[in-house]
Every structure is written in structure tokens, then in C-alpha cells.
Design an enzyme around this catalytic site. Structure first.
Site, short mmCIF file in Angstrom:
data_model
loop_
_atom_site.label_atom_id
_atom_site.label_comp_id
_atom_site.label_asym_id
_atom_site.label_seq_id
_atom_site.Cartn_x
_atom_site.Cartn_y
_atom_site.Cartn_z
N SER A 66 60.16 35.97 44.78
CA SER A 66 59.61 35.23 45.91
C SER A 66 59.86 33.74 45.67
O SER A 66 60.98 33.38 45.28
CB SER A 66 58.12 35.58 46.05
OG SER A 66 57.61 35.09 47.25
N HIS A 93 61.66 37.40 49.14
CA HIS A 93 60.89 36.96 50.31
C HIS A 93 61.55 35.73 50.92
O HIS A 93 61.78 34.75 50.22
CB HIS A 93 59.46 36.59 49.92
CG HIS A 93 58.66 37.75 49.42
ND1 HIS A 93 57.57 37.60 48.62
CD2 HIS A 93 58.78 39.08 49.64
CE1 HIS A 93 57.05 38.80 48.35
NE2 HIS A 93 57.77 39.72 48.95
N ASP A 114 52.89 40.58 45.51
CA ASP A 114 53.77 41.68 45.90
C ASP A 114 54.55 42.15 44.67
O ASP A 114 54.91 41.35 43.81
CB ASP A 114 54.73 41.20 47.00
CG ASP A 114 55.46 42.35 47.66
OD1 ASP A 114 55.02 43.51 47.53
OD2 ASP A 114 56.50 42.09 48.32
#
Ligand SMILES: C[S@@+](CC[C@H](N)C(=O)[O-])C[C@H]1O[C@@H](n2cnc3c(N)ncnc32)[C@H](O)[C@@H]1O
Lengths: 274, 196
Positions: free
Chosen positions: B20, B47, B140
Site C-alpha cells: 500500500s 492499493h 489489509d
């Protein structure tokens, strides 16, 4: 290793759903089905997939709740605005030339895509000569589509998308706000026929000028995708249009030759040849 | 399905990577260090803003000897290829060594979500998958890495002290105690050893 007990039970459950209720999920992309059935097990309070299986055979009222897990109702109005812009700028000029039009929204979910098209056709002055056919296999979704009521907090995104699609009006012209909900105008629905229709088990229906089927085929395996594309091929009028989701294509289809890329980037195809 | 490279060795392993905030940098270092003929497919969820077009592939391609592409729905995984999840879609691995995309609801506010890729990879490949969690500012991937660990796969986390954003590596280490915490160069070594 794959949890083969679950896999086996899922296979049996899907067989049962087909034999007893004629819902056929057997050739859906399995990883996604499995994830969602495991969620259903937890959220519906069952100990195993086998328990879901015996419960749904005993009690048909469980079926709609299970269908809410087996199908995915995630959508937006004017989702991927560039798709709607391409329809507006490139497809609509062709559709104008017909005295009357038929549009099929396959897998219409709660109606977001359907009303996007209805509004677009209204803006382009084609609404009055157009019949919309909106189909889905999820009865709860079809009911919601018919009601055309959405939480107001989703409408900000819808409005932004609509503007980016080359809007000729304001989205607020089409709904009234009421206790946190946007209630879309009844008149939008006057030329819409809703029906329960499965791209897996039902037949073609005919002479459509435009079929929009977005983010439904990605839930199917390749053979099933091909069956659905065959249905679209049969259901389209000569030189009719087919629009798919942004990550769906005809590239791997046995029916690819029956279509030409019309706006390739937006996955809009035109029916050609025989 | 025929393989244009003429290479028909059945695939036995895959590598999945989740990253991310700060991930572009970390991923570039890893991908640049792997040879063109790396024998396992590498599937990546990074992401990025939902509506961005996928510039990622363009960005990574010149840095990497392997083939770099956006994953296409239902395509067969191949050796020597890096697959990025397209923005706005979950990337799932099927037991048939193909991938699938979906527009299911976001997971951990993300679509694509690392958890979805990792959990389906654990399901499809059991011990034959390596999961790597890199820098990020959310949680996540923690569940997904845990699933990979539980299925006997190899779980690796970027050393939080090295990561640009330590939150995601820390969450993954907490959820998956069997994971090894490694610096980027050691992650590369681990991936290369798996190729031997
Ligand atoms: C992700 S939604 C897509 C909604 C909308 N078309 C869009 O792109 O935003 C998928 C829809 O396909 C429906 N569906 C699933 N299987 C179907 C089938 N066999 N025939 C028709 N519709 C189906 C689901 O019930 C769901 O409403």
C-alpha cells in the site's frame, strides 16, 4: 491445500440449487462463490456448508437470502462515466435513425445501470420511442430496481458520474429527496419491463438495438461467458450494439467473429455478419 | 490452452505480494532484482486510488525483466509473469491456476484487497504459495497472510523498521506469528531461493 470438504459440499449445494430451484451457479467462477458462501455460513449462523444445504432444501424461504450471497449487488449510477459518454457520443447517433428502439439491461441489479440509460435516453430525446427490458435472477434486486429508491448518500457519487458522462441535465431533475432517500421519478419507469431472466438457463429474446450487460460475465467461467454471449448474438438486431463491463471482452469468445469492436476501449461492440 | 512461449511446465507455485502506501518503491526494488525467467507467476495487489487508470504496469515494466501486465479475467497464469490487480477490481486466484476479477464490495475499504488475493491463493495452492506483505498504512493483508500461514505456505513481511509505513507489516506480523520479518534484500534472496 484447498479445503476439500468445503469444496465438495459447495459442489453438492450448487447441484441441489439447480435440481430443486433451477438456479444454476455450477459454472460460476468458483473462488468468488466460495468466499461468499463461507461468508453466508457465518452470517446466516450455520456451522457448515452441509447445514446450509439441508436447510435450504427444507425451507425455500432461505433461498432469497442465499441468493443475496451468491449474486453480487454492487453498482453505481453511471459507473465508468466514459462508457456512458461513448454511448452518448458514438452509439446514440446510430440509434436515432430507428423509428423505435429496444434496449436490454441484462443483470440490472438494483437498477442503477438501467436508470442511467433511461436518463441518458431521456436527455438525448429518445426516451419516448424506447422500450427497456431489465432482467436479473435476484428477485430482491428486481424489486429494488422497480422501486428506484436509493440512499441519498450514494447520490453524490451518482451525480458526479452523471456529470462526467456528458450530462445534458442535472440528476436532481429526476428524483425527489425524502428522509435520506432519493426517490427516482416514476415516469422513468413507464417504458421499462422487468423480468426474471437468467443468462445461464433462459433463452434469447429478440431484436434488441442495444444490450448493456456490465460486470455480470466476470462472475462466470469462460464456457458460461460464451453461452451468454451467444444469447446476446441471437438477441441483437442487425448492427445492434453490445456493451460490456470495463474488464470484460469478446476476445476469447467463439462468437467473436459475429461482432466488431465499435468503441474498443469501452467494450462496446456492434453485431456484424450473419 | 497453448503457451506461445512453448513452455508447458505445469505451474506448481505462485508468489503473491500486497503493498500500500510506499509500495511502488518497495515493489520496484523487488521486481528489478528478479530474473526474466523467474519460474513462478507473481500476483500483486497494490492499493491505488480507485479511479486511476492503471499506470502501474507502465511504471513497472521497464524496471523488471519479467513480463509485467494487468491481470485479465480468467487468464491462465504463466511463469515469468507479473500480474497486477486492475484498479477497482478484486483479483482472485482459482484452483485451476487461472485468475478471476470481481466487483464484490471493497474489503478493508479496498478494492482490490490484499486479503481477497491472499485468501484465494491459500485456498488454491495451500503450501505452494509465498505471500509477502510490504509497506502500508492500513491492515489489509493481515488476514490473508494468516490464511497462507495456516495452509502451510510461506509467509513473509517487510521488516517494519525498514518499511516506509510500518502499520501494515506490523498488523500482518501480529496476525501471522509464523511470518518471517525480512528487509527488502532478504525478501529478494528468499524469492530467488524458491526459484532454485
Ligand atoms: C455486479 S452486479 C452488476 C450490476 C450492474 N450491471 C453494474 O455493472 O453496475 C451483477 C448482477 O448480475 C446478476 N446476475 C448474476 N447471475 C445472473 C444470471 N445468470 N443472469 C442474469 N443476471 C445475473 C446479479 O444478480 C447482479 O444483480
Amino acid at each position: 491445500m484447498a479445503n476439500s470438504t468445503d469444496d465438495h459440499e459447495i459442489q453438492l449445494l450448487l447441484e441441489d440449487l439447480f435440481q430443486h430451484y433451477h438456479y444454476d451457479f455450477r459454472l460460476y467462477a468458483r473462488a468468488s462463490i466460495k468466499r461468499r458462501l463461507l461468508q453466508a455460513r457465518v452470517q446466516l449462523g450455520f456451522g457448515s456448508i452441509a447445514e446450509i444445504r439441508s436447510a435450504v432444501l427444507r425451507d425455500a424461504t432461505l433461498l432469497p437470502r442465499l441468493l443475496d450471497f451468491l449474486t453480487v449487488q454492487v453498482s453505481e449510477m453511471f459507473r465508468d462515466p466514459s462508457y456512458f459518454r461513448a454511448l452518448r457520443e458514438q452509439v446514440i447517433p446510430h440509434l436515432r435513425t430507428y423509428p423505435s428502439l429496444k434496449v436490454w439491461v441484462a443483470g440490472c441489479s438494483n437498477g442503477e445501470e438501467l436508470y442511467s440509460l433511461a436518463i441518458l435516453f431521456h436527455e438525448e430525446g429518445l426516451a419516448r420511442k424506447t422500450m427497456f427490458y431489465a432482467t436479473d435472477i435476484n428477485p430482491t434486486a428486481l424489486k429494488a430496481a422497480q422501486a428506484a429508491v436509493y440512499p441519498l448518500d450514494r447520490v453524490r457519487q451518482f451525480t458526479e458520474n452523471h456529470q462526467q458522462s456528458g450530462a445534458r441535465s442535472s440528476l436532481s431533475d429526476y428524483y425527489t429527496a425524502d428522509y435520506g432517500r432519493a426517490v427516482f421519478d416514476r415516469s422513468l419507469g413507464s417504458q421499462i419491463v422487468f423480468s426474471d431472466h437468467s443468462l445461464v438457463t433462459d433463452a434469447a429474446f429478440g431484436e434488441m438495438h442495444l444490450i448493456s450487460c456490465r460486470n455480470v460475465l466476470i462472475y462466470f467461467d469462460r464456457d458460461l461467458q460464451d453461452r451468454a454471449i451467444g444469447l446476446f448474438r441471437e438477441s441483437l438486431a442487425r448492427r445492434g450494439f453490445l456493451g460490456l463491463g470495463s474488464k470484460e471482452s469478446l476476445r476469447f469468445s467463439a462468437h467473436a467473429d459475429a461482432f466488431g469492436a465499435f468503441v474498443g476501449k469501452e467494450k462496446i461492440y456492434q453485431r456484424i455478419g450473419a | 490452452m497453448t503457451d506461445p512461449t512453448g513452455d508447458r511446465t505445469p505451474l506448481e507455485r505462485a508468489v503473491v505480494i500486497g503493498a500500500s502506501a510506499g509500495g511502488v518503491q518497495a515493489l520496484s526494488s523487488i521486481l528489478a532484482a528478479l530474473p526474466a525467467h523467474y519460474p513462478h507467476p507473481i500476483l500483486i495487489v497494490l492499493h491505488v486510488p480507485q479511479r486511476s487508470d492503471s499506470l502501474l504496469v507502465e511504471l513497472m515494466r521497464p524496471k523488471c525483466g519479467m513480463i509485467v501486465k494487468e491481470a485479465e479475467d480468467k487468464e491462465m497464469l504463466r511463469q515469468g509473469t507479473v500480474y497486477f490487480a486492475p484498479p477497482g477490481y478484486h483479483l482472485l486466484m482459482e484452483q485451476t491456476m487461472t485468475v478471476a476479477l470481481s466487483t464484490d464490495e471493497p474489503v478493508n475499504f479496498s478494492r482490490p484487497a490484499i486479503d481477497v488475493l491472499f485468501e484465494t491463493a491459500a485456498d488454491a495452492l495451500g503450501p505452494d504459495v509465498t505471500g509477502v506483505i510490504l509497506t502500508g498504512a492500513n491492515h489489509d493483508g493481515a488476514q490473508g497472510l494468516c490464511a497462507i500461514g495456516a495452509a502451510g505456505g510461506t509467509a513473509i513481511v517487510q521488516d517494519p523498521s525498514e518499511a516506509e509505513m510500518p502499520t501494515m507489516p506490523r498488523a500482518a506480523l501480529e496476525a501471522c506469528p509464523s511470518a518471517r520479518s525480512l528487509r527488502i534484500d532478504a525478501i529478494v534472496q528468499a524469492l530467488l531461493r524458491e526459484a532454485a
